[in-house]
Write an enzyme that holds these catalytic residues in place. Structure first.
Site, short mmCIF file in Angstrom:
data_model
loop_
_atom_site.label_atom_id
_atom_site.label_comp_id
_atom_site.label_asym_id
_atom_site.label_seq_id
_atom_site.Cartn_x
_atom_site.Cartn_y
_atom_site.Cartn_z
N GLY A 39 -3.82 9.84 1.18
CA GLY A 39 -3.44 9.54 2.65
C GLY A 39 -4.78 10.11 3.32
O GLY A 39 -4.98 11.12 3.72
N THR B 222 0.78 -1.12 -0.13
CA THR B 222 0.11 0.10 0.04
C THR B 222 0.80 1.23 0.12
O THR B 222 1.73 1.56 0.69
CB THR B 222 -1.05 0.09 1.23
OG1 THR B 222 -1.45 1.50 1.23
CG2 THR B 222 -0.26 -0.19 2.59
N ILE B 223 0.43 2.19 -0.81
CA ILE B 223 1.29 3.42 -0.77
C ILE B 223 1.00 4.05 0.47
O ILE B 223 1.71 5.14 0.75
CB ILE B 223 0.92 4.27 -1.98
CG1 ILE B 223 -0.50 4.67 -1.98
CG2 ILE B 223 1.08 3.82 -3.52
CD1 ILE B 223 -0.79 5.74 -2.85
N ASP B 224 -0.09 3.79 1.25
CA ASP B 224 -0.31 4.55 2.24
C ASP B 224 0.45 4.40 3.35
O ASP B 224 0.45 5.05 4.53
CB ASP B 224 -1.91 4.12 2.75
CG ASP B 224 -2.84 4.70 1.74
OD1 ASP B 224 -2.54 5.95 1.35
OD2 ASP B 224 -3.83 4.02 1.46
N LEU C 21 -1.30 9.70 -10.14
CA LEU C 21 0.08 9.61 -10.47
C LEU C 21 0.87 8.88 -9.09
O LEU C 21 2.04 8.61 -9.22
CB LEU C 21 0.82 10.71 -11.11
CG LEU C 21 0.40 11.01 -12.52
CD1 LEU C 21 0.89 12.31 -13.20
CD2 LEU C 21 0.71 9.84 -13.23
#
Lengths: 414, 414
Positions: free
Chosen positions: A189, A142-144, A299
């Site tokens: 986020g 997860t980018i979070d 992006l």
């Protein structure tokens, strides 16, 4: 006796999730105990619908592996399907067990975020309960960066690198004119400020941007925000601001609430957007200078042209270790990252019982937020900087990234 | 006798404009006839305000040159100052002449777009009229690619590369789920579709995106747009759409009009934004599927982390040739690019009288737009592909781009 393995991807896209998939396939090919390597299309939903494809026959060359690693978003497709509790829908579990028998699946690898770990946990506990030796390993993605039980999550480093680079570039763009201006960069986020925190990294390359950082962990005050801007304009023309999409007022309302769309996903998450636009209008109306808001948008999670080599290497290693953990007999665990040291940066892949981490959100450390509430402390650099180190040159054709696409013809099996 | 030269930058930012500045300085250092190399801060406004800095003493090493070349947006600062006609304000011209005498300026290089060429033209004609041997050369720069007298403009290739890459990545992101969706990518370009055209380049790397392209050159019909989407959804889940910020309805109104801000710059240009958002709402209301709009926003003009080497090399060469043209005695000319062939790609730097090009906009060729009006023909690839060739590795520190900053202490001079 050889067992087949199955891998699937779930949740929101990231730029590193296919490196983890590549790691599973790469390691799977190295072990005699493993027969076929299957991929399920669209996560657990594709498992239930028997939409399985063969992976070994499709990823063979080094270039194919590299292409897959550098392809953003789930190459196998994703889903937001939530596995119901066993008590409510035992039939689903029995069906999955039947499908796993049909395909001779001995290990199942589920790559995803918090919601995917929930699915991996339920499945692993079901197989244990029915005395079935099918191992289930969760692989974080997860980018979070909000998963428990891991120092950070694959995908975060590349997202952080994109955000830091974009903020550095946007700050230069805003600096061209000799007049007061405000530029607001809105960063993803929902609840944790991990991604917004990456916006301060340009300071490690000799800049002062952003001058203000508003994290979702801090109650947002419109009056305080406008005062912050006015104070800075007294000493400089250009003010660059990083703001989380998830900032909230003291009463708990999202700042973006008036801009909120009605879309709610299967896990009840609401799609947020618009905190930056709202602040832009506030600056225009109350301060009256040149103002612009920039939403970095998707992006942040798919910019494969600016990957962190550290991130991609770790994502791949997690896939490889997950296979080894399964072969060792482990199940119901997540392959997590454990940081040994910052400098030199050393990070091990370890196992964490999913039961201890599923459903928990790892918040951003409060002590890394400056007492003023509108900035971060320097502690964040020790944590963040190693995660963006190293460049990756993704394969291109005609100057455009060339992505890996699976032939998604589903296997027919009896 | 040695003459000093002066260079300034104007108009909107691009990722290549400092490569042109670097070219002027690099070439200026090579000629004995040239003494000091000055830069004016914030364009012609900085000239009038005597805000000049010395450049030779600040850019010395190869790394500094490279850093400058890879720094987006005007390192000397920009302005939107329009030089009034001589008849109306002769005093401004006489003041500039006086300043040029003070600093011993023999050549003035003005890097910018259409509006900057207007300034260069006026100044060159003034100096000729008063029999002053001060040469004025215009150097093209605009991501919009709409300048006359040049095959393309420096800055366009890097912007095109970013747009193409972003569209390819976003398309993968949207493809993760097994459901009908529409993704609208809004691209800069007020009147000409040059930037929007770059969105089709992912097709040169084996994809089919975007499925629809709406250019400002074609009258936009909301009904036609919704029909296009419905038709595609009959055969595929994911529809990716590139749309220019400047699309208009048949009656000439911008589609974004309802979203338009009130900001109007000194040249009467209105800041547009919101065509994508409006179409997003239309799809949500009339079609009802998952829909998202993404504004690529200012990263289109400042994303220095994905430069086209062709673009940067040409931008530098234009700076170098401009110096040579001035030394040859030319004035009132723009250094333009003349394409000799597509394959192999050969492009010469030539001079074009500014009088013949100032104030004209070079439109996108109508014949490259498909008869359906919602797509482009393959002719665009021959033109566009050479412009994005080659990667540049910008200098970084700690994984973040490291940009060049001038010491902007103004020279004191008498």
């Amino acid at each position: 006796m050889q067992k087949n393995i199955l891998v699937a991807q779930s949740g929101g896209p990231s730029a590193a999730i296919n490196a983890t998939l590549a790691g599973v396939v790469l390691e799977g090919m190295r072990h005699e105990e493993i027969g076929n390597i299957y991929g399920a299309l669209n996560g657990i939903q594709g498992v239930i619908e028997r939409r399985l494809i063969d992976l070994k026959s499709q990823i063979k060359t080094d270039r194919q592996f590299k292409m897959l690693e550098c392809t953003p978003s789930m190459a196998l497709g994703s889903c937001r399907h939530k596995l119901p509790d066993y008590e409510k829908s035992p039939a689903v579990y029995e069906e999955i067990r039947k499908i796993f028998h049909e395909y001779g699946i001995g290990c199942f690898f589920y790559v995803g975020g918090n919601d995917s770990m929930d699915t991996a946990l339920k499945l692993s506990e079901y197989f244990l309960a029915v005395n079935e030796d099918i191992r289930v390993i969760g692989l974080p993605k997860t980018i979070d960066n909000d998963l428990f039980g891991t120092d950070h999550t694959p995908g975060y480093g590349s997202a952080a690198k994109f955000i830091a680079t974009a903020v550095a570039e946007i700050a230069r763009d805003c600096d061209a004119y000799n007049l007061n201006s405000v530029t607001i960069v809105e960063i993803m986020g929902r609840n944790a400020g991990w991604l917004t925190a990456a916006s301060v990294l340009p300071r490690a390359a000799g800049t002062e941007v952003p001058q203000l950082v508003y994290m979702p962990e801090v109650e947002f005050s419109l009056e305080g925000f406008l005062e912050d801007v006015r104070r800075l304009h007294a000493v400089r023309h250009t003010v660059v601001i990083a703001v989380s999409e998830g900032i909230r007022f003291a009463d708990g309302r999202y700042v973006s609430q008036s801009e909120q769309s009605d879309h709610v996903d299967a896990f009840g998450h609401r799609y947020l957007s618009g905190a930056g636009k709202l602040l832009e209008r506030q600056v225009a109306n109350k301060i009256g200078c040149k103002v612009r808001s920039v939403e970095l948008n998707i992006l942040q999670r798919c910019s494969s042209h600016i990957l962190s080599a550290t991130d991609i290497n770790e994502a791949r290693r997690i896939g490889q270790f997950a296979v080894r953990f399964a072969l060792q007999g482990q199940t119901g665990v997540m392959a997590g990252l454990k940081r040994i040291s910052d400098a030199p940066y050393i990070c091990d892949v370890v196992t964490v019982p999913i039961r201890e981490v599923a459903g928990l959100e790892r918040g951003f450390p409060k002590e890394w937020i400056a007492p003023s509430g509108n900035n971060l402390t320097d502690d964040v650099f020790c944590y963040l900087l190693p995660l963006i180190v190293g460049d990756v040159q993704p394969p291109t054709r005609n100057g455009i990234p060339e992505f890996f696409s699976f032939n998604k013809s589903v296997l027919s099996h009896t």
